[in-house]
Design an enzyme around this catalytic site. Structure first.
Site, short mmCIF file in Angstrom:
data_model
loop_
_atom_site.label_atom_id
_atom_site.label_comp_id
_atom_site.label_asym_id
_atom_site.label_seq_id
_atom_site.Cartn_x
_atom_site.Cartn_y
_atom_site.Cartn_z
N ARG A 165 0.82 -1.21 0.00
CA ARG A 165 0.00 0.00 0.00
C ARG A 165 0.85 1.26 0.00
O ARG A 165 0.30 2.36 -0.01
CB ARG A 165 -0.89 0.01 1.24
CG ARG A 165 -2.34 -0.46 1.00
CD ARG A 165 -3.01 -0.48 2.35
NE ARG A 165 -4.43 -0.33 2.37
CZ ARG A 165 -5.30 -1.35 2.43
NH1 ARG A 165 -4.88 -2.59 2.37
NH2 ARG A 165 -6.59 -1.11 2.55
N ARG B 182 -21.39 -2.99 2.67
CA ARG B 182 -20.62 -4.21 3.01
C ARG B 182 -21.00 -4.70 4.41
O ARG B 182 -21.10 -3.94 5.35
CB ARG B 182 -19.12 -3.92 2.95
CG ARG B 182 -18.28 -5.12 3.42
CD ARG B 182 -16.85 -5.07 2.93
NE ARG B 182 -16.08 -3.96 3.44
CZ ARG B 182 -14.82 -3.69 3.03
NH1 ARG B 182 -14.23 -4.46 2.13
NH2 ARG B 182 -14.18 -2.65 3.53
N ARG C 201 -18.29 -3.41 9.39
CA ARG C 201 -16.97 -3.08 9.92
C ARG C 201 -16.98 -1.66 10.46
O ARG C 201 -17.53 -0.77 9.83
CB ARG C 201 -15.92 -3.20 8.81
CG ARG C 201 -15.23 -4.55 8.77
CD ARG C 201 -14.42 -4.75 7.52
NE ARG C 201 -13.43 -3.70 7.28
CZ ARG C 201 -12.55 -3.72 6.26
NH1 ARG C 201 -12.57 -4.73 5.40
NH2 ARG C 201 -11.69 -2.74 6.10
P1 ADP Z 1 -11.97 -4.71 -1.04
O1 ADP Z 1 -11.35 -6.00 -0.63
O2 ADP Z 1 -11.36 -4.15 -2.30
O3 ADP Z 1 -12.06 -3.72 0.06
P2 ADP Z 1 -14.50 -6.22 -1.07
O4 ADP Z 1 -14.19 -7.43 -1.90
O5 ADP Z 1 -14.60 -6.38 0.40
O6 ADP Z 1 -13.49 -5.03 -1.48
O7 ADP Z 1 -15.86 -5.61 -1.65
C1 ADP Z 1 -16.45 -4.45 -1.06
C2 ADP Z 1 -17.97 -4.63 -1.01
O8 ADP Z 1 -18.50 -4.60 -2.34
C3 ADP Z 1 -18.45 -5.96 -0.42
O9 ADP Z 1 -19.66 -5.72 0.25
C4 ADP Z 1 -18.66 -6.85 -1.64
O10 ADP Z 1 -19.67 -7.81 -1.42
C5 ADP Z 1 -19.11 -5.84 -2.68
N1 ADP Z 1 -18.64 -6.12 -4.05
C6 ADP Z 1 -17.46 -6.67 -4.43
N2 ADP Z 1 -17.35 -6.73 -5.78
C7 ADP Z 1 -18.50 -6.17 -6.27
C8 ADP Z 1 -18.99 -5.92 -7.60
N3 ADP Z 1 -18.27 -6.25 -8.69
N4 ADP Z 1 -20.20 -5.33 -7.72
C9 ADP Z 1 -20.93 -4.99 -6.62
N5 ADP Z 1 -20.52 -5.19 -5.35
C10 ADP Z 1 -19.31 -5.78 -5.17
P1 ADP Z 2 -10.06 -2.34 2.44
O1 ADP Z 2 -11.48 -2.67 2.57
O2 ADP Z 2 -9.72 -0.90 2.45
O3 ADP Z 2 -9.37 -3.07 1.32
P2 ADP Z 2 -8.38 -3.73 4.32
O4 ADP Z 2 -9.14 -4.81 4.96
O5 ADP Z 2 -7.44 -4.06 3.22
O6 ADP Z 2 -9.45 -2.70 3.84
O7 ADP Z 2 -7.59 -2.89 5.39
C1 ADP Z 2 -8.18 -2.44 6.59
C2 ADP Z 2 -7.17 -1.58 7.34
O8 ADP Z 2 -6.03 -2.38 7.69
C3 ADP Z 2 -6.61 -0.41 6.56
O9 ADP Z 2 -7.43 0.74 6.62
C4 ADP Z 2 -5.26 -0.19 7.26
O10 ADP Z 2 -5.43 0.47 8.49
C5 ADP Z 2 -4.83 -1.63 7.57
N1 ADP Z 2 -4.01 -2.21 6.48
C6 ADP Z 2 -4.33 -3.27 5.70
N2 ADP Z 2 -3.34 -3.54 4.82
C7 ADP Z 2 -2.36 -2.63 5.06
C8 ADP Z 2 -1.09 -2.37 4.48
N3 ADP Z 2 -0.61 -3.10 3.45
N4 ADP Z 2 -0.36 -1.34 4.97
C9 ADP Z 2 -0.81 -0.60 5.99
N5 ADP Z 2 -2.00 -0.77 6.58
C10 ADP Z 2 -2.78 -1.79 6.12
#
Ligand code: ADP
Ligand code: ADP
Ligand code: ZN
Length: 214
Positions: A85, A124, A157
């Site tokens: 990141r 979500r 969350r």
């Molecule tokens: P990230 O890991 O990038 O933060 P997530 O996979 O957790 O994203 O997805 C964020 C939210 O959007 C979740 O509630 C998931 O179910 C939904 N989501 C993921 N992909 C899609 C899509 N292509 N269209 C609509 N909703 C989606």
């Molecule tokens: P997102 O839905 O934004 O993809 P993540 O589950 O990846 O959320 O991350 C949640 C939180 O965990 C971030 O907001 C950050 O505080 C921390 N985090 C996750 N991955 C990293 C990383 N590679 N470097 C620093 N902080 C991280």
């Protein structure tokens, strides 16, 4: 094959990484999931990381890099989701892979507008027991607010609340988006239109990965 999934929070990286890892037999490494589990278990890492996560800020690079060193399989075969990141994390990853005689094959950039991201994050819902991820509109559980896999009541969350989301997007723009150009220059960035529905994004992702494999 070693892949990085890059993109804003809520772009759908985790959703796609789980499906692809299962289909291709890759290890899915989500730093977000690992950190949430550390927080839940109150490990030393979890205690240090919590305050940053609650504010939507990045956990310091040295903690993240140490975590990745710990979980990285010797032979590779990984999807990194939500890591790197920062540029410093990307450089550390490159050094670590090099030491193991590995390299990154592709960085998939999940391209999606801010308004879509905000809608995805606000809808979500996650299972506090098994970690399954749903969306109230786009990927709802069969029974309202209940996890299909384990029957636990779903939660939102803490960091998906609106004030924190705004901060996470700002942090993404400042600290993570520069990685797009960084990997473009290395010639391994592939842009994926992540605005379509889950199934369509997955088909396109599979197509791109298979193209690279052949
Ligand atoms: P990230 O890991 O990038 O933060 P997530 O996979 O957790 O994203 O997805 C964020 C939210 O959007 C979740 O509630 C998931 O179910 C939904 N989501 C993921 N992909 C899609 C899509 N292509 N269209 C609509 N909703 C989606
Ligand atoms: P997102 O839905 O934004 O993809 P993540 O589950 O990846 O959320 O991350 C949640 C939180 O965990 C971030 O907001 C950050 O505080 C921390 N985090 C996750 N991955 C990293 C990383 N590679 N470097 C620093 N902080 C991280
Ligand atoms: Zn569950």
């Amino acid at each position: 094959m070693n892949l990085v999934f890059l993109g804003p929070p809520g772009a759908g990286k985790g959703t796609q990484a789980k499906k692809l890892a299962q289909e291709l037999g890759l290890v899915h490494i989500s730093t977000g999931d690992l950190l949430r589990s550390a927080v839940k278990n109150q490990t030393p890492l979890g205690r240090k990381a919590k305050e940053y996560m609650d504010r939507g800020e990045l956990v310091p690079d040295e903690l993240i890099i140490a975590l990745i060193e710990e979980v990285m399989p010797e032979g590779g075969g990984v999807i990194f989701d939500g890591f790197p990141r920062t540029i410093a994390q990307a450089e550390a990853l490159e050094r670590m892979l090099e030491r193991k005689g590995l390299h990154l094959d592709m960085v998939i950039f999940f391209d999606v507008d801010d308004d879509v991201v905000v809608e995805r994050l606000s809808g979500r819902r996650v299972c506090p027991n098994c970690g399954a991820v749903y969306h109230i509109k786009y990927n709802p559980p069969k029974e309202d607010e209940i996890c299909d896999r384990c029957g636990t009541r779903l939660i939102q969350r803490e960091d998906d609340r609106e004030e924190v989301v705004r901060n996470r997007l700002a942090v993404y723009r400042e600290q993570t988006a520069p990685l797009i150009e960084y990997y473009e220059r290395k010639g391994i960035l592939i842009k994926l239109d992540a605005s379509k529905d889950i199934g369509e994004v997955y088909s396109e992702l599979l197509r791109l990965v298979n193209e690279e494999r052949n």
